[in-house]
Design an enzyme around this catalytic site. Sequence first.
Site, mmCIF file in Angstrom:
data_model
loop_
_atom_site.group_PDB
_atom_site.id
_atom_site.type_symbol
_atom_site.label_atom_id
_atom_site.label_comp_id
_atom_site.label_asym_id
_atom_site.label_seq_id
_atom_site.Cartn_x
_atom_site.Cartn_y
_atom_site.Cartn_z
ATOM 1 N N SER A 44 0.859 -1.176 0.000
ATOM 2 C CA SER A 44 0.000 0.000 0.000
ATOM 3 C C SER A 44 0.898 1.230 0.000
ATOM 4 O O SER A 44 1.754 1.339 -0.880
ATOM 5 C CB SER A 44 -0.958 -0.038 1.203
ATOM 6 O OG SER A 44 -1.913 1.006 1.118
ATOM 7 N N ASP A 84 -3.738 -5.992 5.767
ATOM 8 C CA ASP A 84 -3.975 -6.766 4.559
ATOM 9 C C ASP A 84 -2.716 -7.572 4.222
ATOM 10 O O ASP A 84 -1.599 -7.065 4.298
ATOM 11 C CB ASP A 84 -4.321 -5.827 3.402
ATOM 12 C CG ASP A 84 -4.916 -6.543 2.208
ATOM 13 O OD1 ASP A 84 -5.267 -7.730 2.331
ATOM 14 O OD2 ASP A 84 -5.048 -5.902 1.142
ATOM 15 N N HIS A 123 -2.832 -1.281 -3.201
ATOM 16 C CA HIS A 123 -4.073 -0.565 -2.908
ATOM 17 C C HIS A 123 -4.157 0.663 -3.794
ATOM 18 O O HIS A 123 -3.218 1.468 -3.846
ATOM 19 C CB HIS A 123 -4.102 -0.158 -1.435
ATOM 20 C CG HIS A 123 -4.185 -1.317 -0.500
ATOM 21 N ND1 HIS A 123 -3.905 -1.219 0.843
ATOM 22 C CD2 HIS A 123 -4.531 -2.625 -0.712
ATOM 23 C CE1 HIS A 123 -4.072 -2.402 1.427
ATOM 24 N NE2 HIS A 123 -4.450 -3.268 0.502
#
Length: 203
Positions: free
Chosen positions: A17, A136, A44
Site C-alpha cells: 500500500s 492486509d 491498494h
Amino acid sequence: MVNQEGLVRDLFVFGGSAGGLEALLEVLRCLPADLPATVGVVLHRNPTFASQLAALLDRCVSLPVSEPKDGELLEMGHVCLAPRDVHMTIVDEQWRLLHDPKVHRMRPAVDPLMISAAAARGPRVVGIVLSGGGGDGVDGLIAIKSKGGLSIVQRPDEARQPSMPLAAIREDDVDAALRTDQIAEMLPLLAAGRPYTISRPRG
C-alpha cells in the site's frame, strides 16, 4: 537460509500500500527478463480514477507488465498487476477478476490474491508483503505457509509505512524479513529451486 528444501518456487505474489510502489519498483528493476516465474501484484489503488500504473511499471522494468483480463492464463516471465476496483485471484491457472465485497476496506486487496495463489500452487508460491498500512496480507501469508509456500516481508525499518510488514510478523511465522535488494536477489534463486542465504546487514 530460505528454501533449504530446494523446491522450485515459480509464483511470486506481492502486496503493498503506502510506500509499496517504490519498494516494488526496487525489486522488479533488478529481476531478469528471463525469470522463470509468474509475478502477481496487488497495490491498494484509488477505485475511481484511471491509472497508467501498469504502463509506468512496464517502462521501468525488464519483465513485461500488464493488467490481466478475466480468464487470461498465467504466463511465465510476466508481471500482472491487479486492476482498480476488482480483486485479482487465481483459479485453474487463470487470472480471475472479481467485483466481490471489499476486504480490509480495499478492492483490490492482497489477501484474495494470496489465498487463491496458495490454493492454486501450494508450495510453489512465495508471498511478499511490502510497505503499507493496516493488516492486509496477513491471512494471505498464513494461507501460503499452510500449503508449504514461503512467507516474506519487507524489513519494517526499511518500509516507508511498516504496518503491513509488522502485522505479518506478529501474526505469521514469516520465513524472512528482507530489504528490497535482498528480495530481488532471492527470487531468481527460488525460481531455479535453489536456497537463498540471508546476507548480513550492510555497514
